[in-house]
Design an enzyme around this catalytic site. Structure first.
Site, PDB file in Angstrom:
ATOM      1  N   ASN A   7       5.640   9.278 -12.623  1.00 10.70           N
ATOM      2  CA  ASN A   7       4.794   9.497 -13.799  1.00 10.70           C
ATOM      3  C   ASN A   7       4.757   8.166 -14.548  1.00 10.70           C
ATOM      4  OD1 ASN A   7       3.639  10.206 -16.190  1.00 10.70           O
ATOM      5  ND2 ASN A   7       4.995  11.955 -16.590  1.00 10.70           N
ATOM      6  N   ARG A  99       1.676  11.706 -10.981  1.00 13.94           N
ATOM      7  CA  ARG A  99       0.971  12.409 -12.039  1.00 13.94           C
ATOM      8  C   ARG A  99      -0.197  11.519 -12.475  1.00 13.94           C
ATOM      9  NH1 ARG A  99       2.074  12.416 -18.282  1.00 13.94           N
ATOM     10  NH2 ARG A  99       0.560  13.990 -18.875  1.00 13.94           N
ATOM     11  N   HIS A 189      -2.222  18.930 -19.661  1.00  7.87           N
ATOM     12  CA  HIS A 189      -1.011  19.714 -19.388  1.00  7.87           C
ATOM     13  C   HIS A 189      -1.254  20.747 -18.288  1.00  7.87           C
ATOM     14  CE1 HIS A 189       0.597  19.102 -23.785  1.00  7.87           C
ATOM     15  NE2 HIS A 189       1.112  18.196 -22.975  1.00  7.87           N
ATOM     16  N   ARG A 250      -0.147  14.343 -33.569  1.00  7.84           N
ATOM     17  CA  ARG A 250      -1.605  14.553 -33.529  1.00  7.84           C
ATOM     18  C   ARG A 250      -2.006  15.710 -34.432  1.00  7.84           C
ATOM     19  NH1 ARG A 250      -1.260  14.768 -27.432  1.00  7.84           N
ATOM     20  NH2 ARG A 250      -1.260  12.592 -26.748  1.00  7.84           N
ATOM     21  N   ILE A 342       9.836  22.364 -27.465  1.00  3.73           N
ATOM     22  CA  ILE A 342       9.937  23.283 -28.609  1.00  3.73           C
ATOM     23  C   ILE A 342       9.894  24.737 -28.116  1.00  3.73           C
ATOM     24  CG2 ILE A 342       8.840  24.029 -30.766  1.00  3.73           C
ATOM     25  CD1 ILE A 342       7.647  21.157 -30.986  1.00  3.73           C
ATOM     26  N   GLU A 344      10.695  25.993 -25.304  1.00  5.80           N
ATOM     27  CA  GLU A 344      11.854  26.400 -24.512  1.00  5.80           C
ATOM     28  C   GLU A 344      13.126  26.510 -25.341  1.00  5.80           C
ATOM     29  OE1 GLU A 344      12.226  23.550 -21.289  1.00  5.80           O
ATOM     30  OE2 GLU A 344      10.081  23.717 -20.887  1.00  5.80           O
ATOM     31  N   GLU A 396       6.975  20.198 -14.179  1.00  4.62           N
ATOM     32  CA  GLU A 396       5.792  19.547 -13.617  1.00  4.62           C
ATOM     33  C   GLU A 396       6.138  18.734 -12.365  1.00  4.62           C
ATOM     34  OE1 GLU A 396       3.266  18.153 -17.278  1.00  4.62           O
ATOM     35  OE2 GLU A 396       5.302  18.600 -17.881  1.00  4.62           O
TER      36      GLU A 396
END
Ligand code: ADP
Length: 415
Positions: A7, A99, A189, A250, A342, A344, A396
């Site tokens: 990644n 990725r 995602h 964001r 968050i 999890e 992922e």
């Protein structure tokens, strides 16, 4: 097969080495051999390396560019010092999975990387000007270091959402903007939403077609997806990852007129306003403290900080609104699935998001909710709850490794 999962960001790389193959995918017996993180590539890089069953190592290394970083990872993986018995030499790395952030409308599945695919990823640079160039550098570096003959696969963040119907992906802008500039909702995602939807159906013992869930990926970046019959039918991120839920830095959804308004009032260029919306808004913008949810929860709890509380409240309120709107859009769902750092780890945030949703059948089980942290997977709603809630840690990298195997073996990708 031993798969190197990469990644690649603009100055950092996350990697994992995963052993998996067709039978291991079927039996859920994939094995993670190692993982690591290289930051501040371009100079004195900070490196964390963690081979399975060993203590993590932290060190610094002079890494001039992505190629040097990929070389470093491979040299370490093959070295005796790393202690990875499955990888003794470069020949023991059988494929690389990357990725890739943006696949535009072309890439609806993971693919083996050819020159033509690489061109396709380049064609999407204007849609992801920060991310795709870094992903391309990683692909080229791996090709140079491991040889052009080694199979490499690209797994796109956008691919899973290519099933969105037109009514969900088109903005109500003049239609020619979509034709001319490909302005539409892509969503991101995707690998995470797809993975947790897959795990959900495994936990429930149901088919892909029976999978009707709302997935909430709540990490530094946050997004929601409406998954009906196993397909993503709507998602909260848009042309870029800025739209949708409140995130660490964001803003998520805002009135687009605010851009011009702030620009005039504060004397900022449109680019500066966009940076402000991406980097200085969300949790950090509201609280004035931090983008880290854990710290905000501590501030609210220990110091009763008003703006920390407000940031958490707005974050949870927005997520709740998305659950409601997706239930309406999908004609109902069977479960809400929480994932990401968050989702999890924070029973508190999950409880705030689900608070007041009993009327539509979501009844959280307090004890179960409290017990699901740190990677614990499972149901957190009451047994008879009409709309269930689950915590499912995302993975992922595992999905990237599995897609790489499937691409190499020519097996159609189902999730
Ligand atoms: P990324 O999107 O960068 O992969 P993560 O998925 O790791 O990020 O999520 C990071 C977020 O998860 C941060 O806001 C962090 O504070 C939050 N987080 C991690 N552990 C906890 C926890 N125990 N309680 C609340 N939030 C947590």
């Amino acid at each position: 097969m031993n798969i190197l999962v990469l990644n690649c960001g603009s100055s950092s790389i996350r990697f994992q080495l995963i052993e998996t193959d067709v039978e291991q995918i079927a039996g859920n017996t994939d094995r993670r051999l190692a993982r690591g993180h290289l930051e501040r590539i371009g100079g004195e890089a900070v490196v964390t390396l963690h081979a399975n069953g060993r203590e993590p190592e932290r060190l610094t290394a002079q890494l001039r560019d992505v190629r040097a970083a990929v070389e470093f990872i491979i040299r370490w993986a093959c070295s005796e010092a790393s202690g990875i018995s499955e990888v003794q030499s470069v020949a023991d790395i059988h494929a690389v999975g990357h990725r890739v952030v943006h696949g535009g409308e072309r890439f609806t599945h993971s693919v083996l990387i050819t020159d033509d695919v690489l061109r396709g990823i380049k064609d999407c640079i204007d849609l992801a000007p920060l991310h795709n160039p870094a992903n391309i550098k990683g692909i080229v570096a791996a090709r140079e270091v491991l040889g052009a003959g080694l199979p490499q696969a690209a797994v796109f963040d956008t691919a899973f959402h290519q099933s969105l119907p037109e009514r969900a992906f088109l903005y109500a802008l003049p239609y020619q903007f979509y034709r001319r500039h490909r302005i539409r909702r892509y969503g991101f995602h995707g690998t995470s939403h797809r993975y947790v939807a897959y795990r959900y159906r495994q936990l429930r013992g149901i088919s892909r077609e029976e999978t009707n869930v709302i997935t909430l990926h709540l990490g530094n970046g946050c997004s929601a997806a409406a998954i009906r019959g196993g397909d993503s039918v709507d998602t909260s991120m848009g042309l870029t990852p800025l739209e949708g839920l409140v995130m660490g830095t964001r803003s998520g959804d805002i009135d687009p007129a605010i851009v011009d308004f702030v620009s005039a009032k504060e004397g900022l260029s449109p680019q500066e306003v966009e940076t402000l919306l991406n980097k200085q808004s969300g949790l950090i913008g509201i609280s004035g403290l931090t983008n880290d949810m854990r710290e905000l929860l501590a501030e609210a709890r220990e110091n009763n900080d008003r703006r920390a509380r407000l940031a958490i409240e707005i974050f949870c309120y927005r997520a709740k609104k998305y659950i409601g709107s997706y239930l309406a859009a999908m004609g109902g769902a069977d479960a809400v699935v929480f994932t990401g750092g968050i989702g999890e780890n924070s029973p508190e945030v999950r409880a705030l998001i689900c608070d007041g949703l009993v009327w539509l059948g979501l009844e959280l089980d307090e004890a179960r909710n409290a017990a699901h942290t740190q990677g614990r997977e499972g149901l957190i709603s009451l047994e008879g709850s009409r709309l269930a809630a689950y915590v499912i840690p995302t993975d992922e990298e595992l999905l990237i490794a599995r897609d790489t195997v499937r691409s190499v073996r020519g097996i159609p990708q189902r999730f």
